[in-house]
Design a protein around this motif. Structure first.
Motif, short mmCIF file in Angstrom:
data_model
loop_
_atom_site.label_atom_id
_atom_site.label_comp_id
_atom_site.label_asym_id
_atom_site.label_seq_id
_atom_site.Cartn_x
_atom_site.Cartn_y
_atom_site.Cartn_z
N LEU A 64 -36.96 2.09 8.18
CA LEU A 64 -35.90 1.31 7.91
C LEU A 64 -36.13 -0.25 8.43
O LEU A 64 -36.59 -0.32 9.59
N VAL A 68 -32.23 -4.38 7.31
CA VAL A 68 -31.18 -3.38 7.28
C VAL A 68 -30.53 -3.32 8.50
O VAL A 68 -29.23 -2.94 8.50
N ILE A 113 -22.98 -9.88 8.34
CA ILE A 113 -23.16 -8.88 7.17
C ILE A 113 -23.37 -9.60 5.99
O ILE A 113 -23.47 -9.06 5.04
N LEU A 116 -26.58 -9.21 4.05
CA LEU A 116 -26.53 -8.02 3.36
C LEU A 116 -25.77 -7.55 2.27
O LEU A 116 -25.98 -6.85 1.28
N LEU A 117 -24.46 -8.09 2.29
CA LEU A 117 -23.43 -8.05 1.25
C LEU A 117 -24.01 -8.78 0.07
O LEU A 117 -23.80 -8.26 -1.10
N THR A 119 -27.13 -9.23 -0.67
CA THR A 119 -28.23 -8.64 -1.21
C THR A 119 -27.52 -7.28 -2.13
O THR A 119 -28.18 -7.07 -3.27
N MET A 120 -26.70 -6.69 -1.33
CA MET A 120 -26.08 -5.67 -2.24
C MET A 120 -25.56 -6.14 -3.58
O MET A 120 -25.40 -5.28 -4.63
N LEU A 121 -24.83 -7.20 -3.59
CA LEU A 121 -24.18 -7.64 -4.56
C LEU A 121 -24.78 -8.16 -5.76
O LEU A 121 -24.75 -7.78 -7.02
N MET A 123 -27.86 -6.84 -6.25
CA MET A 123 -28.55 -5.36 -6.67
C MET A 123 -27.48 -5.11 -7.91
O MET A 123 -27.94 -4.42 -8.79
N VAL A 124 -26.10 -4.86 -7.35
CA VAL A 124 -25.05 -4.44 -8.26
C VAL A 124 -25.13 -5.08 -9.21
O VAL A 124 -25.07 -4.84 -10.70
N LEU A 127 -27.87 -4.38 -11.83
CA LEU A 127 -27.77 -3.08 -12.57
C LEU A 127 -26.80 -3.28 -13.76
O LEU A 127 -27.10 -2.38 -14.61
N LEU A 128 -25.96 -4.04 -13.67
CA LEU A 128 -24.90 -4.05 -14.71
C LEU A 128 -25.51 -5.07 -15.82
O LEU A 128 -26.07 -5.97 -15.74
#
Lengths: 128, 365
Positions: A64, A68, A113, A116-117, A119-121, A123-124, A127-128
């Motif tokens: 980890l 993260v 956060i 991190l959010l 990075t996640m967004l 990444m999302v 994907l789309l």
């Protein structure tokens, strides 16, 4: 366990002294409260070595990354500081200041956060 | 006259020997049945074993090798996924500890959100590569289908069922191409949308996201199930109609040959039956090899997706007990995504298997 006994003893002493001086000298009572909180926190820091060990174990064994784990740990720290500060304010009958501290704590947690959010967004979005 | 005499004199020296074909030589029906084996990757070829066209294919050995390959793949997948799942569970544990320290505060929720975002980053990376693996598995199956189906259906046509074989071959190719196109243009985007909504749904508690998630999962499932059902139905109906026509045609041809040619008609008819029997031997051998090969091609993705689905479900159950609903929901949705990927590869594999079985079971007169 030994630490807990020491903490309990010092808190009871401070509590009694604080009750005695609160009417005549409320500012000293508040300072006493603040001092005991600082002392307890400093004494508890010794126990955080177990948590640090767990942190290291999780990082090394499961791979980890700090990017993260750091936000989670920082959020916990911010929450603890926010709670103590807000309660100190409430003890001193400063409800508005307590609310402001809680709001600042929430904003701080959001700020922690946010990378991190993001990075996640990202990444999302990828994907789309 | 002199020339004629000369030719008659030379003619005996021009006679060459001619023999019947050796019995050990496999019958060749005019198509390259060896492509059924040659089109496979090296490791899968070993699982299939030797393609013998004399009806002596070692199916028990092939099944044993297939089972061993499956066990090896499961062990590999367990090793790969355990690290990923344990990392997420460790993260869930950290979040739980943090939430315990900040119980009854708004910040506890931020810790959960941070944990879910971190877990999403960890899981989505792995899932992205797994989607790529599913696409690669589909391409591999598609490549193999383009090698195995012409071979087995040509063999089926040579068995005396040209109408049935060509109709079923066309249906199989059409269905497999349609599924491939649908997977690339519909199902894979639906899988990506499911991942995106699962990640967002774990952080933002929005009923619209939950409904969208249900819809994408249902749509993907319906697409795959519908296509398999239509394909099965079409193959069955085509087989019923054209199979009878082929059987009637073969019978009529044999009768005509027997009756029309006075002395050798019966012999010719029997010889034709022998040729058909030899072709059916080739068809069955190639078909059996093809079935094992398709299973061997599907084994690796099946093990990877199946093991991960199981691991994510277990992790979701563990997270529900410790880390809370958000993390459990996220892991549960990733388990569903693995299920869709498993279904996609399984759907293509089942269609290919049914196509080969359909070629083997082609009814001849």
């Amino acid at each position: 366990m030994e630490l807990m006994f020491r903490v309990s003893a010092s808190v009871i002493c401070v509590l009694l002294v604080s009750l005695l001086i609160r009417r005549t000298n409320p500012e000293m009572a508040a300072l006493l409260g603040l001092a005991v909180v600082a002392v307890i926190l400093l004494a508890s820091l010794r126990l955080s070595s177990g948590i640090q060990e767990l942190h290291g174990f999780v990082r090394d064994k499961f791979g980890l990354s700090e990017t993260v784990m750091q936000p989670v740990i920082k959020c916990v720290a911010a929450a603890i500081v926010t709670r103590l500060t807000a309660d100190l304010c409430k003890d001193s009958s400063q409800s508005a200041a307590a609310a402001a501290v809680e709001l600042a704590g929430s904003l701080c947690a959001l700020g922690i956060i946010m990378p991190l959010l993001m990075t996640m967004l990202r990444m999302v979005g990828g994907l789309l | 006259m002199k020339r004629l005499l000369l030719i008659l004199l030379i003619a005996p020296f021009l006679i060459v020997s001619a023999y019947a074909e050796d019995g050990s030589t496999p019958p060749d029906a005019g198509f390259d049945v060896r492509t059924v084996r040659d089109a496979l990757p090296e490791d899968v070829r070993d699982v299939g074993g030797e393609l013998r066209l004399d009806g002596d294919y070692d199916s028990a050995g092939a099944l044993e090798r297939l089972w061993n390959r499956f066990l090896v793949q499961i062990a590999d997948s367990l090793r790969e996924s355990a690290r990923e799942v344990l990392a997420v569970l460790a993260l869930a544990m950290l979040c739980t500890l943090g939430s315990v320290l900040t119980q009854g505060q708004k910040q506890a929720e931020y810790i959960q959100i941070a944990g879910c975002a971190a877990a999403s980053c960890l899981l989505a990376d792995g899932t992205g590569s797994l989607v790529g693996r599913a696409t690669a598995a589909l391409s591999e199956l598609s490549d193999y289908a383009s090698a195995v189906l012409p071979a087995v259906y040509s063999a089926a046509a040579a068995c005396g069922a040209p109408g049935s074989a060509s109709a079923r071959y066309a249906a199989s190719c059409f269905a497999l191409d349609t599924l491939m196109a649908a997977s690339q243009s519909l199902i894979l985007p639906l899988i990506y949308a499911t991942i995106a909504m699962a990640v967002c749904g774990s952080i933002f508690d929005n009923p619209l996201l939950k409904s969208g998630l249900k819809l994408t999962k249902k749509l993907a499932g319906m697409l795959m199930t519908g296509m398999t059902m239509v394909f099965t139905g079409f193959l069955s109906v085509t087989g019923l109609v054209t199979g009878s026509a082929d059987a009637a045609a073969v019978k009529a041809t044999k009768t005509v040959i027997s009756a029309a040619i006075p002395v050798v008609g019966k012999i010719l008819s029997d010889a034709a039956s022998s040729v058909l029997a030899a072709a059916s031997l080739v068809r069955n051998a190639a078909g059996a090899f093809g079935l094992v090969a398709v299973c061997a091609l599907c084994v690796a993705p099946f093990a990877a997706f199946g093991v991960r689905k199981l691991m994510f479900s277990l992790a979701a159950a563990a997270a529900e007990m410790t880390a809370g609903e958000r993390m459990a929901r996220l892991l549960g949705e990733f388990s569903s995504v693995m299920g869709i990927l498993l279904g996609l590869v399984g759907c293509y594999g089942v269609m290919l298997l049914m196509s080969i079985v359909s070629a083997i079971r082609t009814v001849t007169g």
